[in-house]
Design an enzyme around this catalytic site. Structure first.
Site, short mmCIF file in Angstrom:
data_model
loop_
_atom_site.label_atom_id
_atom_site.label_comp_id
_atom_site.label_asym_id
_atom_site.label_seq_id
_atom_site.Cartn_x
_atom_site.Cartn_y
_atom_site.Cartn_z
CE1 TYR A 174 9.42 32.62 0.13
CE2 TYR A 174 9.71 30.25 0.34
CZ TYR A 174 9.38 31.36 -0.42
OH TYR A 174 8.99 31.19 -1.73
CE LYS A 212 -0.39 0.06 5.05
NZ LYS A 212 -1.29 0.04 6.22
#
Length: 371
Positions: A264, A38
């Site tokens: 940033y 999965k």
């Protein structure tokens, strides 16, 4: 292994083979093996991993959702595939691709039986999930009679397996809880088998269960994280080899003067003259914004370079002061030496979260020795 020239995730099928054989060596004769693929095979490539597991003679594969099973069928995977968390809206797709649904509630069982009868199916394989304490999905043990009553009213479906899931099999401090789960599963499954009058497969052990509870293997075991190189235990990890290695390169080097900032919102302000490297890798690639500002590191020429400033969407910066490197040099984020476990620890996470987060835009490269 080849040197990275861009951000790549290397998928080592030799490591997968080693892990599969090690886990198989822990099983009693006749016990079947289900490989869990999965979430893109835990962040790698489910198509590649499933094909290799099929070559290695895994008895079953498991996915979470129908769409994951459909992808494997489209790639020609023939092995039986258990869908662990199917939704009723996908019953038609599940049957069309010969996928086998986990049935985990009375309503779902009623609906799948109705669907199967409407489509004139005969003995279509389903898997009954028993909730023994995980409390996510699954029939309550006291609903066993109701399961048997519904199954006795139809020939459209047949129980292929009965299974449960352990909540803390890696934590031996909670051994009593796990043993209680296993005892409840044994009792519930035995009651259901008696009522069904036939013998489905039974399975309850995940990777840590395989390693810690060898007497509870029943008919089959399921392994996910162990196949990808993590045994939830330092001793067992010595026998397993991480399949995925995340690499990148140095895009640009900057010489930052004391007092200057990087990235940033002034996420890093140099307290001394600092040399930094920018990498083409960011939170859109799976490097969580919990990293940066000193949390997390990469390895360049065998030396650790801490992540600094705020992680950007497509880039991150590291401190390479004291590391002799050039633009274009290879960077290892995690792999077989500095593992995803170690990488995860710096933000109080786990290897599962780290490896499954790697974005599908990161190029996958398959590594396998041919003999």
């Amino acid at each position: 292994m080849p040197k990275a020239t861009e951000t790549t995730l290397e998928i080592d099928l030799n490591a997968l083979t080693q892990n599969f054989k090690y886990l198989k060596s822990k099983l009693k004769p006749g016990v079947k093996f289900m490989g869990v693929v999965k979430a893109f095979a835990y962040g790698s490539d489910s198509r590649v991993i499933a094909k290799k597991l099929e070559q290695l003679s895994a008895d079953y594969l498991a996915v979470a959702y129908a769409s994951e099973g459909i992808l494997l069928r489209d790639e020609g995977i023939q092995a039986p595939i258990l869908v662990l968390h199917p939704q009723t809206v996908n019953f038609d797709k599940i049957v069309a691709r010969c996928l086998e649904p986990s049935i985990y509630s009375p309503l779902m069982l009623q609906r799948f039986i109705a669907f199967a009868e409407a489509n004139q199916l005969k003995d279509y394989p389903i898997h009954i999930k028993i909730n023994t304490g995980m409390n996510r999905i699954g029939f309550a043990p006291n609903e066993v009679q109701a399961i048997a009553d519904l199954m006795g009213s139809t020939t459209a479906v047949k129980v292929k397996s009965i299974f449960s899931h352990l909540a803390a099999s890696e934590d031996m401090g909670n051994k009593a809880f796990t043993e209680k789960q296993l005892a409840l599963f044994q009792e519930s499954s035995e009651r259901l088998i008696k009522l069904l009058c036939y013998q489905p497969l039974r399975h309850s052990l995940n990777t840590s269960g395989i390693l810690n509870y060898p007497n509870a293997q029943f008919d089959m075991v399921r392994s996910g994280i162990g196949l990808y190189g993590f045994g939830n235990d330092a001793i067992e990890n010595q026998h397993l080899k991480p399949v995925a290695t995340l690499k990148s390169i140095v895009s640009q080097i900057h010489h930052i003067k004391k007092g200057e900032s990087v990235g940033y919102n002034f996420g890093f302000v140099a307290t001394n003259d600092t040399k930094t490297a920018t990498l083409p890798l960011g939170h859109a690639d799976g490097i969580n914004r919990s990293y940066g500002k000193g949390k997390g590191f990469v390895t360049i020429h065998g030396k650790r370079a801490p992540m600094i400033g705020n992680i950007c969407m497509d880039m991150l910066m590291v401190d390479i002061s004291g590391i002799d490197c050039e633009e274009g040099d290879e960077v290892v984020v995690f792999g077989q030496k500095n593992t995803a476990d170690e990488f995860a620890e710096t933000i109080n996470s786990i290897s599962y979260e780290i490896i499954t987060a790697i974005s599908q835009r990161v190029k996958r490269i398959v590594i396998e020795d041919k003999f």
